[in-house]
Design an enzyme around this catalytic site. Structure first.
Site, short mmCIF file in Angstrom:
data_model
loop_
_atom_site.label_atom_id
_atom_site.label_comp_id
_atom_site.label_asym_id
_atom_site.label_seq_id
_atom_site.Cartn_x
_atom_site.Cartn_y
_atom_site.Cartn_z
CB SER A 1 -7.49 3.32 -4.01
OG SER A 1 -7.49 1.93 -4.21
CE LYS A 2 -3.47 4.63 -11.04
NZ LYS A 2 -3.98 5.96 -11.41
#
Length: 299
Positions: free
Chosen positions: A55-56
């Site tokens: 994720s980011k």
């Protein structure tokens, strides 16, 4: 006055939860970049067999333009929005510091998440990593990425299956260029010069570079940067304001520790290093990577 901010949190793969990845505060963030970095996180976790999906996150903001009090309000509001959408939480989605964020922002996020989830007293702290020690953080986390860069170089040089560094198996008196003097670049430079005897001859930043062929005193340079807001003007080296060619100088080891795509088709022919050690996320473009490898450069 009222201000609106655009933020993103991208989840690339939920094959293994929680999903993991940093949140950056940068003025040029966009959705494509966040999605690409989330995909990189999945690959990075998988490569070292860490059981997280990728994720980011990003907030389109220049943190230097806001006071600490304003940044706290903005961060808490961002945390509320992430919480509403199920994009933060222990065992679910765990942010971390990235460019423009650090322990302080993580502490604000934890506190806001705990406010929003008052029944989850035990696990709420696990909604982010990179917290201050006083808030449940882990000793060594701040310098961990820079330390990892050092370990990666040491492992490569010690491996008898590799060519080493011009036949050398250690970094004694090797010349090192570091691009980016934030958390990662600073710690990598500090450890390589203090522990391994390397000479950090150039440090490049967004406003120019500082050079000393005998090796820069990294801790003194960091204190100068904290005091003045820039690496330029450091007494222990020669400053080159506005010059972006610092990473093109001859060296044994080049460490791009700034932003993605730092080495690209426009400057790849000027790169003059034996070993390129990626400390940023995707600092060498796909095309530049092929050209460097064809020249025998190890990445």
């Amino acid at each position: 006055r009222m201000y609106s901010f655009i933020g993103w949190r991208s989840v690339h793969s939920e094959h293994c939860e929680p999903v993991k990845g940093g949140i950056r505060y940068v003025p040029n963030a966009d959705a494509d970049e966040v999605e690409a970095l989330a995909a990189l996180m999945t690959l990075k976790c998988s490569l070292v067999d860490v059981p997280f999906g990728g994720s980011k996150g990003a907030l389109k903001i220049d943190p230097r333009e806001w006071t600490a009090q304003e940044l706290e309000r903005i961060t808490r509001r961002f945390t509320q929005e992430l919480n509403k959408r199920g994009l933060i939480g222990p065992g679910l989605n765990v942010p971390a510091p990235d460019v423009g964020t650090g322990e302080r922002e993580m502490a604000w996020m934890v506190d806001e998440f705990r406010r929003a989830n008052p029944t989850d007293v035990v696990n709420a702290r696990a909604c982010v990593t990179g917290k201050p020690l006083s808030k449940g953080g882990i000793a060594g986390r701040t310098e961990a990425t820079g330390r990892g860069v050092q370990f990666a170089i040491q492992s490569y040089l010690r491996d008898t299956r590799t060519a080493g560094l011009k036949g050398m198996r250690d970094l004694t008196d090797a010349s090192v260029i570091v691009q980016g003097f934030g958390n990662v670049g600073y710690h990598a430079a500090k450890f390589l010069s203090e522990d391994d005897g390397a000479r950090v001859t150039f440090v490049a930043e967004r406003d120019g570079y500082v050079a000393n062929p005998d090796g820069l005193r990294i801790e003194a340079l960091k204190q100068h940067q904290l005091r003045t807001g820039s690496i330029l003007g450091f007494e222990g080296g020669k400053s080159h304001p506005g010059d972006m060619t610092g990473i093109e100088k001859p060296c044994d080891v080049l460490i791009p520790a700034a932003m993605e795509n730092a080495i690209n088709l426009e400057n790849v022919e000027c790169i003059n290093a034996h070993l390129v050690v990626e400390a940023a996320n995707g600092p060498v473009t796909f095309e530049a990577d092929k050209i460097l490898r064809s020249r025998g450069v190890i990445i």
